[in-house]
Enzyme design. Structure first.
Site, PDB file in Angstrom:
ATOM      1  N   THR A   1      52.288  65.453  44.996  1.00  0.00           N
ATOM      2  CA  THR A   1      51.926  64.055  45.210  1.00  0.00           C
ATOM      3  C   THR A   1      53.095  63.302  45.818  1.00  0.00           C
ATOM      4  O   THR A   1      54.266  63.648  45.577  1.00  0.00           O
ATOM      5  CB  THR A   1      51.529  63.389  43.877  1.00  0.00           C
ATOM      6  OG1 THR A   1      51.400  61.973  44.065  1.00  0.00           O
ATOM      7  CG2 THR A   1      52.578  63.624  42.809  1.00  0.00           C
ATOM      8  N   ASP A   2      52.793  62.255  46.577  1.00  0.00           N
ATOM      9  CA  ASP A   2      53.863  61.419  47.122  1.00  0.00           C
ATOM     10  C   ASP A   2      54.555  60.606  46.037  1.00  0.00           C
ATOM     11  O   ASP A   2      55.642  60.053  46.263  1.00  0.00           O
ATOM     12  CB  ASP A   2      53.333  60.494  48.219  1.00  0.00           C
ATOM     13  CG  ASP A   2      52.250  59.531  47.733  1.00  0.00           C
ATOM     14  OD1 ASP A   2      51.790  59.661  46.587  1.00  0.00           O
ATOM     15  OD2 ASP A   2      51.863  58.649  48.531  1.00  0.00           O
ATOM     16  N   GLU A   3      53.983  60.557  44.846  1.00  0.00           N
ATOM     17  CA  GLU A   3      54.586  59.774  43.769  1.00  0.00           C
ATOM     18  C   GLU A   3      55.918  60.358  43.290  1.00  0.00           C
ATOM     19  O   GLU A   3      56.684  59.674  42.611  1.00  0.00           O
ATOM     20  CB  GLU A   3      53.610  59.633  42.600  1.00  0.00           C
ATOM     21  CG  GLU A   3      52.384  58.808  42.948  1.00  0.00           C
ATOM     22  CD  GLU A   3      51.505  58.519  41.752  1.00  0.00           C
ATOM     23  OE1 GLU A   3      52.049  58.204  40.672  1.00  0.00           O
ATOM     24  OE2 GLU A   3      50.265  58.612  41.884  1.00  0.00           O
TER      25      GLU A   3
ATOM     26  N   TYR B   1      53.858  61.167  34.620  1.00  0.00           N
ATOM     27  CA  TYR B   1      53.042  61.988  35.529  1.00  0.00           C
ATOM     28  C   TYR B   1      53.857  62.466  36.719  1.00  0.00           C
ATOM     29  O   TYR B   1      53.952  63.669  36.990  1.00  0.00           O
ATOM     30  CB  TYR B   1      51.828  61.202  36.014  1.00  0.00           C
ATOM     31  CG  TYR B   1      51.225  61.775  37.278  1.00  0.00           C
ATOM     32  CD1 TYR B   1      50.721  63.070  37.302  1.00  0.00           C
ATOM     33  CD2 TYR B   1      51.184  61.035  38.464  1.00  0.00           C
ATOM     34  CE1 TYR B   1      50.190  63.615  38.472  1.00  0.00           C
ATOM     35  CE2 TYR B   1      50.655  61.561  39.626  1.00  0.00           C
ATOM     36  CZ  TYR B   1      50.159  62.852  39.622  1.00  0.00           C
ATOM     37  OH  TYR B   1      49.649  63.386  40.780  1.00  0.00           O
TER      38      TYR B   1
ATOM     39  N   LYS C   1      55.187  66.299  37.933  1.00  0.00           N
ATOM     40  CA  LYS C   1      54.888  66.904  39.226  1.00  0.00           C
ATOM     41  C   LYS C   1      56.177  67.228  39.990  1.00  0.00           C
ATOM     42  O   LYS C   1      56.268  68.265  40.651  1.00  0.00           O
ATOM     43  CB  LYS C   1      54.005  65.976  40.049  1.00  0.00           C
ATOM     44  CG  LYS C   1      52.602  65.799  39.500  1.00  0.00           C
ATOM     45  CD  LYS C   1      51.805  67.097  39.507  1.00  0.00           C
ATOM     46  CE  LYS C   1      51.392  67.495  40.905  1.00  0.00           C
ATOM     47  NZ  LYS C   1      50.521  68.716  40.908  1.00  0.00           N
TER      48      LYS C   1
END
Length: 342
Positions: A125-127, A153, A157
């Site tokens: 994810t880009d998060e 979260y 990741k």
């Protein structure tokens, strides 16, 4: 070719399975999914009668079951979608995210090492990059942007990504990683922004928006994401990270207003709620690498994609009505102070 797709009963995983079965008629797809609250077996109904598709209910953290599956199926490629992915839930219970997103990833890669595969692909994810300031629209996440995760979260990741790269460098496992911007489209569980707003609006329920709704996200239609992963697992360079973005940046409040307009619902349904803890302000992906190396570009602009998405939720009301369970209701009430019940 045999591909194991973990988390395939979820939103992006199921769309990827449909894409692969349609694109490669001779490809065998094995879906491994634990069927947690966001995994819906009915989502995979279109694939169930396909002789090249098999569903296995199991946890990616269950090493014995995973190893038995590899022994039976001899996969060529593994695409790992399986993850706990809702930021609000990670704030409430971080431990579950660490277990699935990190330990589960290690189990899958251990199986890949033991039984041999041609490619392990980690869907990230880009998060993991953190966020960008609202007053710097010239800044974008690239593959060289340092990891700076801000939630349990995204931290889980990011940890998984580092582990994947470590397995490549230490053991020579042929890996790739993709980091994508926010997806939307059919079969997305109605806890994420777009499906939640559509479902609530259809039911004339309040539309809970964090803070003033000024947070900016880069939206990508899920079919474009699936095409990108397909390219990466077949043509991407081993050991590389590829960013996938749509160049469709929008404020959350503007997305909600578009949904209201498309459904003919009044904007007074919008209810501003207390902002999320550590809420990232802006995500924006630079997809130049995947474009230059693999020729990928998004094909669906937001204006078209949101209309298609809204129409799908209107036409498939039975799908989302059946998955809005008591557990989901309690979670929404705890997070937003409102319900999405029909």
């Amino acid at each position: 070719m045999t591909i194991i797709v973990t988390g395939g009963a979820g939103f992006i995983g199921s769309n990827f399975i449909f894409h692969m079965l349609d694109t490669y008629p001779d490809c065998r797809i094995i879906c491994l999914d634990k069927l947690t609250y966001a995994g819906n077996l009915s989502t995979l109904a279109p694939a169930m009668d396909n002789p090249n598709f098999r569903f296995v209910k199991a946890d990616i953290c269950d090493r014995d079951t995973v190893y038995k599956l590899f022994e039976a199926e001899h996969p060529d490629i593994v695409v790992n979608f399986a993850a706990e992915s809702h930021v609000d839930r990670s704030i409430e219970d971080p431990s579950l995210f660490l277990e699935t997103n990190i330990i589960g990833t290690s189990v899958m890669m251990d199986a890949c090492l033991k039984y041999g595969i041609t490619r392990y692909h980690q869907v990230s994810t880009d998060e993991v990059y953190g966020d960008l300031p609202l007053d710097r629209p010239d800044l974008f996440f690239t593959e060289k942007t340092p990891i700076h995760a801000n939630s349990p979260y995204s931290s889980s990741k990011a940890s998984a990504d580092l582990l994947v790269l470590a397995y490549h460098r230490t053991y020579g496992l042929p890996v790739t990683i993709s980091r994508c911007s926010n997806n939307y489209g059919p079969y997305q569980f109605p806890e994420k922004l777009i499906p939640l707003m559509i479902v609530n609006a259809l039911c004339n329920k309040p539309l809970p928006v964090y803070g003033k709704g000024l947070n900016v996200r880069d939206w990508l239609y899920v079919e474009d994401h699936c095409r990108a992963i397909d390219l990466i697992i077949h043509k991407g360079r081993v050991g590389e990270v590829y960013n996938i973005g749509g160049h469709n940046e929008m404020k959350n409040i503007d997305v909600v207003k578009i949904i209201c307009r498309e459904l003919g619902k009044p904007e007074n349904l919008i209810t501003h709620v207390i902002d999320r803890k550590g809420h990232d302000m802006r995500y924006a992906i630079d997809p130049a690498k995947i474009h230059s190396e693999l020729g990928w570009m998004p094909e669906t602009n937001f204006e078209v994609g949101i209309k298609k998405t809204i129409r799908w939720y209107i036409d498939n009301r039975g799908w989302w009505e059946t998955i809005i369970s008591g557990e989901y209701q309690r979670c929404c009430y705890k997070i937003y102070g409102s319900s999405v019940s029909t």
